[in-house]
Write an enzyme that holds these catalytic residues in place. Structure first.
Site, PDB file in Angstrom:
ATOM      1  N   SER A  52      -4.991 -11.693  -1.809  1.00  0.00           N
ATOM      2  CA  SER A  52      -4.116 -11.718  -1.459  1.00  0.00           C
ATOM      3  C   SER A  52      -2.760 -11.964  -1.627  1.00  0.00           C
ATOM      4  CB  SER A  52      -4.351 -12.587  -0.198  1.00  0.00           C
ATOM      5  OG  SER A  52      -3.966 -12.290   1.103  1.00  0.00           O
ATOM      6  N   ASP A  77       2.037  -8.430   1.830  1.00  0.00           N
ATOM      7  CA  ASP A  77       1.108  -9.379   0.939  1.00  0.00           C
ATOM      8  C   ASP A  77       0.748  -8.466   0.193  1.00  0.00           C
ATOM      9  OD1 ASP A  77      -0.538  -8.871   2.430  1.00  0.00           O
ATOM     10  OD2 ASP A  77      -1.217 -10.666   2.781  1.00  0.00           O
ATOM     11  N   ASP A 137      -3.100  -7.707  -0.415  1.00  0.00           N
ATOM     12  CA  ASP A 137      -3.657  -7.067   0.470  1.00  0.00           C
ATOM     13  C   ASP A 137      -3.481  -5.934   2.114  1.00  0.00           C
ATOM     14  OD1 ASP A 137      -3.825  -9.159   1.352  1.00  0.00           O
ATOM     15  OD2 ASP A 137      -5.880  -9.225   2.068  1.00  0.00           O
ATOM     16  N   ASP A 162      -2.270  -7.535   4.418  1.00  0.00           N
ATOM     17  CA  ASP A 162      -2.865  -8.317   5.905  1.00  0.00           C
ATOM     18  C   ASP A 162      -1.221  -8.621   6.980  1.00  0.00           C
ATOM     19  OD1 ASP A 162      -2.919  -9.827   4.301  1.00  0.00           O
ATOM     20  OD2 ASP A 162      -4.720 -10.932   5.415  1.00  0.00           O
TER      21      ASP A 162
END
Length: 453
Positions: A94, A237, A239, A241
């Site tokens: 992340s 970020d 990833d 999300d």
């Protein structure tokens, strides 16, 4: 839980996170899923392919066929899980620095595993109780090339495209070299926006900025907003999300202000919203104004999602939830944090106002966050013991569902250990920045003194 933190398991690669460890996590997950097929996806980190290979091999050893999704935003992997009815092992760290990687587990419904299910996986992992199959029953692997496009198409179907297109917006986008670089630029263009980008090349070394979308890392995005005369800046970020925003002047918008604006637009009287113990007073105010109920959980998407599921089972409507770090959920769409969807919902607010106007009602608070690192478990325990003593002696109302939050009426401060890094985080909020800084500094100094003795 000893292994899985607030958002999966993460660590430095080839120290805490090795191919062998990821293989054991995947063996435990595959044994728990009891699914004939499991998908594997990853973000852009340099070590992602290596660890995804380890996960895929281990899943095949449990008899599962493996769908290799390649580089894909975590919400895209969750959309694939829901669409295909298969669980996913997501290899990602992340927002953590480039040397980190990790694993997040997603159920066949597209939702992060509940704490109860994660504990079952963890029990198998710690006991090394794996259901490996004979050689002639091992699973097969195939690559899936369509997951990114299908994710974008699902986003487009869930958003008011005409409202956004009619606004004729210019979006400055910083996917931070992460997985969102492969989906968000196309998504915003297909919404009818003019899109300009920075750090939009997938690169697991993250040369342009660190993956965490905080103001200190996003100076280039503010510059791009101003240079391109953009209506809004959007950052993800690693990833994708999460979504963080800049207004039309190139000024950073606090994530708590964005969450409050999105929540006020979504909540009605009788609804419930869920956030973490570091919730801003902004969201408290919104809940009071709209007649909604605010529920608090320990920090981390796993805890928020678990509580939303419990509330839904009890018949409560939760149209929006999340944290002020840019991780927002709209459960009527999908019970998942989705940076691209969150950004599109914010774009909907800009159809009749500027970005600065959209958050103007939520600007009355200053936020401070500090991190204190530690090298040993002893240092960590010393800091937490100091936090307990500090909380006990403070002239404030304590909340202890995750660390120690002290509410002073005009301000609050929180100290709690990170679930993903070897740090204790200190958060503070007040109407005046000096007050927030003072509260954070005093709490931080008490922890640092205990750590350094």
């Amino acid at each position: 839980m000893k292994v899985f933190g607030s958002s999966g398991v993460r660590g430095v690669v080839n120290e805490e996170i090795t191919p062998a460890f990821v293989g054991r996590v995947a063996l435990a997950a595959g044994s728990t899923f009891e699914s004939g097929t499991v998908a594997v996806a990853r973000d852009t980190r340099r070590t992602g392919e290596m660890l995804a290979d380890a996960a895929a091999a281990a899943l095949a050893a449990t008899g599962a066929d493996v769908h290799r999704l390649g580089v894909l935003a975590t919400p895209g992997a969750q959309a694939y899980a829901e669409r295909e009815g298969v669980p996913v092992v997501m290899v990602t760290a992340s927002h953590n620095p480039p040397e980190y990687n990790g694993v997040k587990l997603v159920g066949a419904d597209g939702v992060e595993l509940s704490r109860d299910t994660l504990e079952r996986v963890e029990d198998r992992l710690l006991a090394e109780r794996f259901d490996e199959v004979p050689w002639d029953a091992t699973g097969e692997s195939r690559r899936v090339e369509s997951a990114r496009r299908e994710y974008v198409e699902g986003l487009l179907a869930a958003i008011d495209r005409d409202r956004i297109a009619d606004a004729d917006l210019t979006v400055a986008l910083d996917p931070g070299h992460g997985a969102g670089a492969l989906t968000s630029p196309a998504f915003f263009r297909e919404l009818g926006c003019r899109v300009v980008t920075v750090n939009a090349q997938p690169d697991g070394r993250f040369p342009g900025r660190d993956p965490e979308p905080v103001a200190a890392n996003l100076g280039d995005l503010g510059d791009l907003v101003r240079a391109a005369d953009a209506d809004v800046g959007v950052a993800h970020d690693g990833d994708a999300d999460r979504a963080i925003f800049y207004d039309e002047t190139g000024t950073y918008i606090e994530g708590d202000a964005t969450l409050a604006a999105l929540s006020e637009a979504a909540l009605d009287a009788g609804d419930t919203t869920v956030s973490a113990v570091n919730v801003s007073q902004r969201l408290v105010d919104v809940a009071e104004r709209t007649g909604a109920t605010l529920e608090l959980t320990p920090i981390g998407s796993t805890n928020i999602i678990t509580r939303i599921r419990e509330l839904a089972a009890e018949g409560h409507h939760v149209p929006v939830a999340g944290e002020g770090n840019g991780g927002v959920l709209f459960p009527d769409y999908r019970l998942a944090r989705d940076g691209a969807y969150t950004a599109a919902r914010f774009l909907e607010l800009l159809a009749d106002r500027t970005a600065s106007e959209a958050v103007a009602d939520y600007d009355g608070y200053a936020n401070v966050r500090e991190n204190l690192g530690y090298d040993t478990d002893g240092e960590r325990e010393a800091m937490l013991a100091a936090a307990e003593r500090y909380a006990g002696s403070a002239d404030a109302t304590p909340t202890t569902i995750d660390g120690y939050r002290l509410d002073y009426g005009d301000a609050w401060v929180l100290a709690r250990p990170s679930g993903t890094e070897p740090v204790v985080r200190v958060y503070a909020e007040a109407a005046e920045r000096d007050r927030a800084t003072e509260l954070a500094s005093e709490f931080r100094d008490a922890l640092a003194d205990a750590r350094d003795r």
